[in-house]
Design a protein around this motif. Structure first.
Motif, PDB file in Angstrom:
ATOM      1  N   THR A 130       0.634  -1.294  -0.219  1.00  0.00           N
ATOM      2  CA  THR A 130      -0.032  -0.251  -0.098  1.00  0.00           C
ATOM      3  C   THR A 130       0.780   1.675  -0.199  1.00  0.00           C
ATOM      4  N   PHE A 131       2.036   1.368   0.858  1.00  0.00           N
ATOM      5  CA  PHE A 131       2.478   2.222   1.053  1.00  0.00           C
ATOM      6  C   PHE A 131       3.234   2.599  -0.799  1.00  0.00           C
ATOM      7  N   LEU A 132       3.819   1.776  -0.977  1.00  0.00           N
ATOM      8  CA  LEU A 132       4.265   2.162  -2.188  1.00  0.00           C
ATOM      9  C   LEU A 132       3.700   2.365  -3.323  1.00  0.00           C
ATOM     10  N   ALA A 157      -4.526  -7.279  -4.997  1.00  0.00           N
ATOM     11  CA  ALA A 157      -6.059  -6.484  -5.433  1.00  0.00           C
ATOM     12  C   ALA A 157      -6.165  -5.753  -4.433  1.00  0.00           C
ATOM     13  N   MET A 158      -6.435  -5.754  -2.942  1.00  0.00           N
ATOM     14  CA  MET A 158      -6.129  -4.881  -1.720  1.00  0.00           C
ATOM     15  C   MET A 158      -5.509  -3.069  -1.989  1.00  0.00           C
ATOM     16  N   MET A 159      -4.240  -3.865  -2.528  1.00  0.00           N
ATOM     17  CA  MET A 159      -3.396  -2.437  -2.710  1.00  0.00           C
ATOM     18  C   MET A 159      -4.101  -1.150  -3.420  1.00  0.00           C
ATOM     19  N   LEU A 175      -7.134   5.752   0.186  1.00  0.00           N
ATOM     20  CA  LEU A 175      -7.568   6.131   0.896  1.00  0.00           C
ATOM     21  C   LEU A 175      -7.215   7.406   1.330  1.00  0.00           C
ATOM     22  N   PRO A 176      -5.383   7.602   1.639  1.00  0.00           N
ATOM     23  CA  PRO A 176      -4.881   8.371   2.516  1.00  0.00           C
ATOM     24  C   PRO A 176      -5.185   9.338   1.160  1.00  0.00           C
ATOM     25  N   THR A 177      -3.675  11.168   1.762  1.00  0.00           N
ATOM     26  CA  THR A 177      -4.047  11.843   1.080  1.00  0.00           C
ATOM     27  C   THR A 177      -2.881  12.444   1.552  1.00  0.00           C
ATOM     28  N   ALA A 237       2.373  11.346   4.698  1.00  0.00           N
ATOM     29  CA  ALA A 237       2.203  10.414   6.043  1.00  0.00           C
ATOM     30  C   ALA A 237       1.521   9.749   6.343  1.00  0.00           C
ATOM     31  N   GLU A 238      -0.225   9.811   5.923  1.00  0.00           N
ATOM     32  CA  GLU A 238      -1.049   9.161   5.959  1.00  0.00           C
ATOM     33  C   GLU A 238      -0.973   8.052   5.391  1.00  0.00           C
ATOM     34  N   ALA A 239      -0.441   7.957   4.109  1.00  0.00           N
ATOM     35  CA  ALA A 239       0.086   6.367   3.320  1.00  0.00           C
ATOM     36  C   ALA A 239       1.088   5.778   4.321  1.00  0.00           C
ATOM     37  N   ALA A 240       1.974   6.530   5.121  1.00  0.00           N
ATOM     38  CA  ALA A 240       2.538   5.595   6.347  1.00  0.00           C
ATOM     39  C   ALA A 240       1.594   5.363   6.854  1.00  0.00           C
ATOM     40  N   GLY A 241       1.005   6.172   7.629  1.00  0.00           N
ATOM     41  CA  GLY A 241       0.364   5.867   8.911  1.00  0.00           C
ATOM     42  C   GLY A 241      -0.803   4.453   8.353  1.00  0.00           C
ATOM     43  N   HIS A 242      -1.146   4.606   7.428  1.00  0.00           N
ATOM     44  CA  HIS A 242      -2.272   3.662   7.032  1.00  0.00           C
ATOM     45  C   HIS A 242      -1.366   2.300   6.864  1.00  0.00           C
TER      46      HIS A 242
END
Length: 722
Positions: A87-89, A130-132, A138-140, A143-148
């Motif tokens: 997800t982060f990448l 698939a879930m990625m 979802l994040p914007t 920092a939010e991506a790292a949190g997710h």
């Protein structure tokens, strides 16, 4: 099979709902972990982060449901961590199409190749891709991506912790695998009473062997009932067959046959009792009639020769099974001799210190997750170099994911990621699973979305109620996931609708488009297999040749032991037997896949394949009978057996090559070695009779392959050569 029949069968398979044994406690544990993750994330970070963490917890729980012999906490941790990294990448490159498409292509290609390491790894990797595609929306911010990513990994950690804190039937899958193997042998013993040459499916024994491979931590904590029983069970099967077989055991009719039937029935009862004890962790309760059959005083008077040796050996092995099964039979006032032998040694208590395992009882080693990485890399490299079905699947799913992402974004429906997500979740390495899953996914999506839409319109749920409904759908999915693909897809569809609703996306933004985009993804997946297939039907000849080569080597090793009884002991026989079983399982899986494919056979008709398989079954059975009577180290050597073993090895290698080249194998050299044997004295009728049956099985194989479609006879080959 025509395309119409193949599609009809795939659709029926995808829409089938079966009755399966449910595991409510395991489902409740997974749902509780998901609820805990959502509640904490919702309270601390808000709805968007809660939705991301829910995907991590949901996927981690699914990973613990996969059929794997690894510790469940490790699967949950690996699933959550890998989804967080993906997800982060994905978010870092998601806003730049020129960067995201290569990442998506690489990720899906590696996920496809990961099937080379096993279905559990493949399913987790495909689900992460698939879930990625959903979670990167979802994040914007970075920092939010790292949190997710962190809360997704946290979801895996929570599920792993719950598995450790609240184990449900710990070692249950390993117990079931070993119990199933013993139950299969019990059924085999009963079938031998009526059919002395009844076939035996080695799949339960192979499954038990896979379950017996343990990590170092598992080896230190496994129950005493799982120590050594599988090895004893492996040795029982050839003894059962040798007792029942008319060629090397008892005659077809008469008092000896009646006595053998009694012993086989008693063996089936004892094996069933041991299977129940291992499955439930209870003491072994042996039926008195079964004990009386082996304790009868006329056992030695009726049986003689090889049959007597087999009966004696069978009684000894059954005693070992009961001892290692971890229980003591129900005591009686008068304890017969056989029961005294069965209870000669008390079973190990779970709290007692275990001695260091010997070379014979040491568990098979299973690498840890870190040790598994180089193994997976090597397996992927082999698949790419060989161009096998897994590598073709990797190329196929990679192309479909990229094309689906571009097509979904081009359509004026929004949420275009549903197209590649649906395609990746649908696609599997073989034809029938891909098409059945495509039908099931669309049908399940239709049902799940319709139900979720109705609930949303009637209840207008807020964030908390949407979260609760999502957890409820996940719990139903965990509970019913083994009943059929249609049910699980319906639960997943409703879960995603409620989860995205909790994250702030209204149902009108997702539901109508999702139906259409899911259909587009399914069509892409089905078209990809039609345009770039990996049919198993053309490979049947190669699978058959591999099976012949493995069985021939096994038979040659067994025969060679009669020539050199004082040489190496059984490890080489055991290794050859395992390779033969692997080849047999590969052949059977290929046949099962090929029968659902819309492809005509190429030089190996269904009738020829069945006849050839029957001949190879007989070859393996004869080798097994000879293995049951392997000579002791001080036995008299049979020099002629060495010549036959060498002839077998050479002829089988040539025969396997002939099958791959669509020629009929020839066994003249093996027949000549057998004829030379007749001039020498043979000390045991099992040896010479077994050798003759080996040659007859090979000649039966050639007769099965000597078909007219296409012409394969030896005569036609010689004519064409002239």
């Amino acid at each position: 099979m025509s395309w119409f029949r193949a599609l009809k069968g795939a659709a029926r398979s995808g829409l089938t709902v079966e009755r399966k044994r449910l595991e409510p406690l395991v489902a409740l544990r997974g749902a509780a972990g998901l609820a805990l993750v959502i509640a904490v994330s919702l309270t601390l970070f808000g709805p968007a982060a809660a939705a991301g963490s829910a995907f991590g917890g949901f996927q981690a729980a699914i990973a613990t449901f996969q059929r794997s012999w690894r510790p469940r906490p490790q699967l949950a941790l690996a699933s959550g961590a890998s989804l967080g990294v993906s997800t982060f990448l994905g978010y870092l490159t998601g806003s730049h199409l020129v960067l995201f498409l290569p990442l998506l292509a690489l990720w899906t290609f590696l996920a496809g190749l990961s099937w080379a390491a096993g279905p559990t790894t493949g399913i987790i990797a495909s689900s992460n891709v698939a879930m990625m595609l959903v979670t990167i929306t979802l994040p914007t911010t970075v920092a939010e991506a790292a949190g997710h990513a962190a809360v997704m990994a946290l979801g895996g950690l929570v599920q792993a912790a719950l598995v450790v804190l609240f184990p449900v039937r710990r070692w249950g899958a390993h117990r079931d695998a070993l119990a199933d193997a013993l139950a299969a042998e019990a059924d085999y013993a009963r079938r031998l009473r009526h059919d002395p040459v009844a076939p035996f499916d080695p799949a339960p024994l192979m499954l038990a062997r896979n379950a017996a491979a343990l990590t170092p931590r598992q080896a230190r904590t496994r129950p005493a009932q799982l120590h050594g029983t599988r090895g004893v069970a492996e040795r029982i099967r050839p003894v059962l067959a040798s007792l029942a077989d008319p060629a090397v055991g008892v005659p077809a009719e008469g008092p000896e046959r009646d006595r053998a039937r009694e012993l086989l029935a008693a063996a089936g009862s004892i094996l069933d009792a041991a299977a129940r004890a291992i499955r439930h962790g209870t003491p072994v309760d042996i039926p008195p009639d079964a004990i009386a059959a082996f304790d009868s005083p006329d056992l030695d008077a009726i049986l003689s020769g090889p049959a007597k040796r087999a009966a004696t050996r069978l009684g000894s092995l059954l005693r070992d099974v009961v001892e290692t099964a971890g229980g003591t039979p129900t005591p009686e006032p008068r304890v017969p001799a056989f029961r005294r032998r069965l209870t000669a040694r008390a079973p190990l208590r779970r709290t007692a210190p275990r001695p260091a395992p010997s070379a014979k009882t040491r568990p098979l080693h299973r690498p840890t997750l870190l040790q598994l990485l180089p193994v997976v890399v090597r397996a992927m490299e082999r698949e790419v170099r060989a161009g096998a079905s897994v590598s073709r699947y990797a190329y196929r799913v990679c192309a479909v994911a990229v094309a689906g992402y571009l097509l979904g974004n081009a359509l004026p429906l929004g949420h275009g990621y549903w197209v590649p997500m649906s395609a990746v979740m649908i696609m599997r390495p073989d034809f029938s699973q891909t098409y059945s899953r495509a039908v099931a996914r669309f049908g399940g999506t239709l049902v799940g979305v319709a139900l979720a839409t109705g609930v949303v319109r009637l209840a207008h749920p807020d964030t908390e109620l949407s979260a609760a409904l999502a957890v409820l759908c996940a719990a139903l999915m965990y509970l019913l996931m083994r009943t059929g693909q249609l049910v699980s897809q319906a639960c997943v569809s409703a879960y995603v609708v409620f989860l995205l609703g909790m994250g702030g996306e209204g149902w009108s933004q997702t539901v109508p488009e999702r139906l259409v985009l899911t259909l587009v993804g399914g069509v892409l997946a089905m078209l990809s297999y039609a345009l770039y297939p990996a049919w198993e039907t053309p490979r049947l000849r190669t699978r058959l040749a591999d099976w012949l080569a493995a069985l021939g080597e096994y038979a040659a090793v067994v025969v060679d032991h009669y020539a050199h009884p004082a040489g190496r002991a059984s490890p080489d026989v055991r290794e050859a037997l395992l390779k033969a079983r692997d080849a047999h399982i590969a052949w059977q899986e290929a046949v099962d896949r090929a029968k659902d494919e819309p492809v005509r056979h190429r030089g190996l008709s269904n009738a020829a394949a069945d006849d050839a398989a029957h001949a190879l079954h007989r070859l393996g059975r004869v080798a097994m009978l000879m293995e049951a009577h392997l000579p002791e180290r001080d036995a008299t050597p049979v020099p002629a057996a060495a010549a036959l073993a060498d002839a077998l090895r050479t002829a089988v290698r040539d025969g396997a090559r002939a099958i791959r080249e669509r020629r009929v194998p020839e066994w003249g050299a093996v027949r000549a070695a057998l004829d030379a044997w007749d001039g020498e004295g043979v000390p045991d009728r099992v040896v010479r009779r077994g050798a003759g049956m080996l040659v007859e099985s090979l000649e039966e194989l050639s007769e099965a392959l000597d078909t007219d479609d296409p012409p394969m006879s030896v005569e036609s080959r010689e004519t064409s050569a002239e």
